[in-house]
Each structure stands twice: as C-alpha cells, then as structure tokens.
Design a protein around this motif. Structure first.
Motif, PDB file in Angstrom:
ATOM      1  N   ASP A  52      44.634  32.458  30.043  1.00 41.63           N
ATOM      2  CA  ASP A  52      45.142  33.061  30.498  1.00 41.63           C
ATOM      3  C   ASP A  52      45.423  32.904  31.684  1.00 41.63           C
ATOM      4  O   ASP A  52      44.474  31.404  31.944  1.00 41.63           O
ATOM      5  CB  ASP A  52      43.298  33.926  31.367  1.00 41.63           C
ATOM      6  N   HIS A  62      46.655  41.730  38.712  1.00 46.09           N
ATOM      7  CA  HIS A  62      45.190  41.878  38.569  1.00 46.09           C
ATOM      8  C   HIS A  62      45.672  42.509  36.865  1.00 46.09           C
ATOM      9  O   HIS A  62      46.506  42.924  35.871  1.00 46.09           O
ATOM     10  CB  HIS A  62      44.453  43.796  39.286  1.00 46.09           C
ATOM     11  N   GLY A  63      44.227  42.095  36.150  1.00 48.06           N
ATOM     12  CA  GLY A  63      44.085  41.967  35.076  1.00 48.06           C
ATOM     13  C   GLY A  63      45.386  40.593  33.833  1.00 48.06           C
ATOM     14  O   GLY A  63      46.001  39.788  34.584  1.00 48.06           O
ATOM     15  N   MET A  64      44.421  40.264  32.830  1.00 46.12           N
ATOM     16  CA  MET A  64      45.472  39.689  32.344  1.00 46.12           C
ATOM     17  C   MET A  64      46.868  40.249  31.820  1.00 46.12           C
ATOM     18  O   MET A  64      47.473  41.104  30.947  1.00 46.12           O
ATOM     19  CB  MET A  64      45.070  39.106  30.395  1.00 46.12           C
ATOM     20  N   GLN A  65      48.013  39.820  32.861  1.00 41.52           N
ATOM     21  CA  GLN A  65      49.216  40.067  32.327  1.00 41.52           C
ATOM     22  C   GLN A  65      50.242  38.541  31.746  1.00 41.52           C
ATOM     23  O   GLN A  65      51.070  38.614  31.363  1.00 41.52           O
ATOM     24  CB  GLN A  65      49.726  40.144  33.806  1.00 41.52           C
ATOM     25  N   GLU A  98      39.268  37.344  40.966  1.00 46.16           N
ATOM     26  CA  GLU A  98      39.537  38.119  42.078  1.00 46.16           C
ATOM     27  C   GLU A  98      38.390  38.361  43.027  1.00 46.16           C
ATOM     28  O   GLU A  98      38.604  38.925  43.822  1.00 46.16           O
ATOM     29  CB  GLU A  98      39.917  39.512  41.026  1.00 46.16           C
ATOM     30  N   ARG A 114      45.000  33.037  34.915  1.00 44.44           N
ATOM     31  CA  ARG A 114      43.399  33.240  35.722  1.00 44.44           C
ATOM     32  C   ARG A 114      42.597  32.050  36.231  1.00 44.44           C
ATOM     33  O   ARG A 114      42.245  31.850  37.191  1.00 44.44           O
ATOM     34  CB  ARG A 114      44.007  34.710  35.693  1.00 44.44           C
ATOM     35  N   HIS A 120      38.348  32.711  34.834  1.00 43.80           N
ATOM     36  CA  HIS A 120      39.641  33.737  35.166  1.00 43.80           C
ATOM     37  C   HIS A 120      38.647  35.364  35.588  1.00 43.80           C
ATOM     38  O   HIS A 120      39.487  35.773  35.830  1.00 43.80           O
ATOM     39  CB  HIS A 120      39.818  34.013  33.601  1.00 43.80           C
ATOM     40  N   ASN A 121      37.369  35.201  35.280  1.00 39.09           N
ATOM     41  CA  ASN A 121      36.454  36.060  35.258  1.00 39.09           C
ATOM     42  C   ASN A 121      35.442  36.113  36.348  1.00 39.09           C
ATOM     43  O   ASN A 121      35.304  37.939  37.123  1.00 39.09           O
ATOM     44  CB  ASN A 121      35.009  36.008  34.436  1.00 39.09           C
TER      45      ASN A 121
END
Length: 320
Positions: free
Chosen positions: A225, A142-145, A174, A227, A170-171
């Motif tokens: 990102d 989860h999130g920017m990894q 999820e 994602r 990317h937003n």
C-alpha cells in the motif's frame, strides 16, 4: 514446470495475500514468474548496463564499482535513460502472472501501469547510506488508492538488498497526519512523497509498527500500500539485487485529462511516478554526472518494446 493451481486453490492463495496486504500493508505473492524468466531478466538488465561502455561486466565482480555504471540512486536504482520503456522492462510488466495478480487485487483486468524504473544493485559500498523511510500517498488521497510492486529477479534474504517496511503503518498514517501540525511534516509537492525522520518513526513504533525486511525468492512479487512507510536497503552480503518496480491500478481511476498526459508521456518514452492513474507528470531532468549533463543520456530505448494492443492499453495510449 509447476502444475497450474486449481481455481479453488488459486482463490485461497489470493485471499491469503489480500488479507496480508489489508492487515500489514504489504504482501508477498509467490512464484508470479518462473525462476527461468527471472534469470532472463537479470541477463537483460546486465546487458543494458554493460551497453553504456563504462567498464561494468556482470561476470567480473572487480568491475562492480560506482564509476563503472550510469547515474543512479543508492548504487542501483535506475530511472533515467528511458529504461522505463526498454523491451525487457515492458516484457516484465506484461508477464501473465503480474497482470493476473493486479487484476485479482483490483477485481478488473482493465489496468494502467506506471512507467517505473529498475534496480540492479551490486554489493559494493555506496556513499549514500541513508534509509529514506517514506510513503507515496499524499494526505488528501484517502484509503487504498495505489498499490506498488516489486517483481524480484534475485533472492532477497535478511542481509540482502531489498525492501524494508514499518509493518501496519498504513493503518495509522491518516491518524498521524490529523494529529500533527501539517507545517511540521513538510511539503508533499507533486510526487505524493514524504520522508519520515527517526522521531516520527518512533510514533509509529509506539503503535506496534515493527520494522521488517521483506524476504523473497526469484519470481516473487511484493505488493504494498502506498501509505505504508517503506525504504530501500542496500546489500550487505554478496548477492546482486535485481528487480523491477511495477504498479498497476484500474484504468477507471484515471480522468480523461490524466490519460491524455499519460499517452503523451508514453509517446516520447517518458517516465512517471509510481502512480499509474494520477500524479502524472513528465520529468525532463537530464542525469548529472560529475556536475554536468550526462552525455550518455538517452531519449529513446536501445531496444524498443513490441507494441501490442495490450501494451497500449496498459500505457494509457489506447482505451479499453
């Protein structure tokens, strides 16, 4: 030589691309290396390709044919033949501007780097014209990894080969994964990689995610990102695309087990995924040419990198 930015100006520029990255999922950091250094890397990549003896000559466009280059993806993406550890590949990762950018991004100079490949794509017609829109982060992260990067050695205009993205996707990744049956979106496997079909992409388009071809000049660094939905676009004009894929994340993100794996892979000149600190596994496959193991396969670089303390730390082979 351009004058160095003042600390105030540098901070302002960093704030701008960081805002772009957070909002849009990607950012272009200008002039990370000089045009002269970019040209150096193009020469090194061409020399590497010519060294296979398959007939490719950088100075002769008539030799820019699929049969004259080693096994690749999409006409110019090279991940095999230990290219991840060629001297020029490591030199580009060690460029001060590249390291400084990722250090600014993550607020730490203690970084790990992915053992990634290169892309040298001449403007010839390639049989694989699929776009492969995808993300490189599984839903359980989860999130920017992870933030991936492309260091550009050539110009990439609207019609040139390059990176295309679904702006801001990317937003919503999820949300998409939570609102759709996981059985219908495929298996993530070990690569943190998932491809989106046209129907799935329309869902993101309805959220306002516009498809954008990212344009850059030699020496620019694209960050995105993992994602973000993105894909490679082939050249449509006469420009040869020349880039290296580079991704850095904080060493503190890695477990002791992952660092051990990374060190072992480095010591045998292996390659990894885009992820520097997680999802570390060794790809042992041999490139296939005409359905057989390529006899030109390599198990060590033609020109090995100069091993320094900085390189070993980025490789995860020496602790910070």
């Amino acid at each position: 030589m351009p004058h160095a930015l003042s600390s105030n100006r540098a901070s302002k520029v960093a704030a701008e691309w960081k805002n772009d990255l957070a909002r849009d999922g990607y950012a272009v950091v200008k002039n990370v290396i000089s045009e002269e250094r970019a040209a150096y890397y193009v020469n090194q990549m061409n020399h590497w390709l010519e060294g296979f003896g398959l007939g490719y000559k950088a100075s002769d466009p008539s030799t820019w044919k699929p049969e004259n280059v080693p096994v690749n993806m999409k006409g110019g993406m090279y991940h095999d033949y230990t290219v991840a550890h060629e001297k020029f590949t490591w030199e580009s990762r060690l460029e001060p501007g590249v390291i400084a950018t990722f250090a600014e991004l993550w607020n730490t100079p203690e970084l790990l780097v992915s053992f990634d490949g290169i892309n040298l794509t001449p403007p010839f017609k390639h049989p694989d014209t699929r776009k492969w829109p995808h993300i490189d982060q599984a839903p359980y992260r989860h999130g920017m990894q992870c933030v991936q990067g492309i260091l550009a050695f050539s110009q990439s205009g609207p019609k040139d080969g390059g990176l295309a993205v679904l702006n801001g996707s990317h937003n919503f990744v999820e949300e998409y994964l939570k609102s759709h049956d996981m059985k219908n979106i495929g298996s993530w496997g070990i690569e943190d990689h998932y491809q989106f079909d046209e129907e799935q992409q329309r869902w993101f388009a309805e959220k306002g995610c516009e498809t954008i071809k990212v344009c850059v000049e030699p020496g620019d660094l694209i960050l995105w990102d993992s994602r973000l939905i993105h894909y490679n676009t082939p050249p449509q004009g006469d420009t040869v695309r020349a880039i290296i894929y580079v991704c850095m994340t904080p060493a503190s993100f890695a477990s002791a087990e992952d660092l051990k794996k990374k060190k072992e892979i480095f010591e045998i000149w292996g390659r990894t995924t885009h992820w520097p600190h997680k999802n570390i596994w060794l790809d042992l496959k041999v490139p296939q040419r005409n359905g057989k193991d390529d006899p030109l396969n390599r198990t060590e670089p033609v020109t090995k990198p100069v091993i320094t303390e900085q390189l070993l730390k980025l490789a995860g082979a020496m602790p910070y």
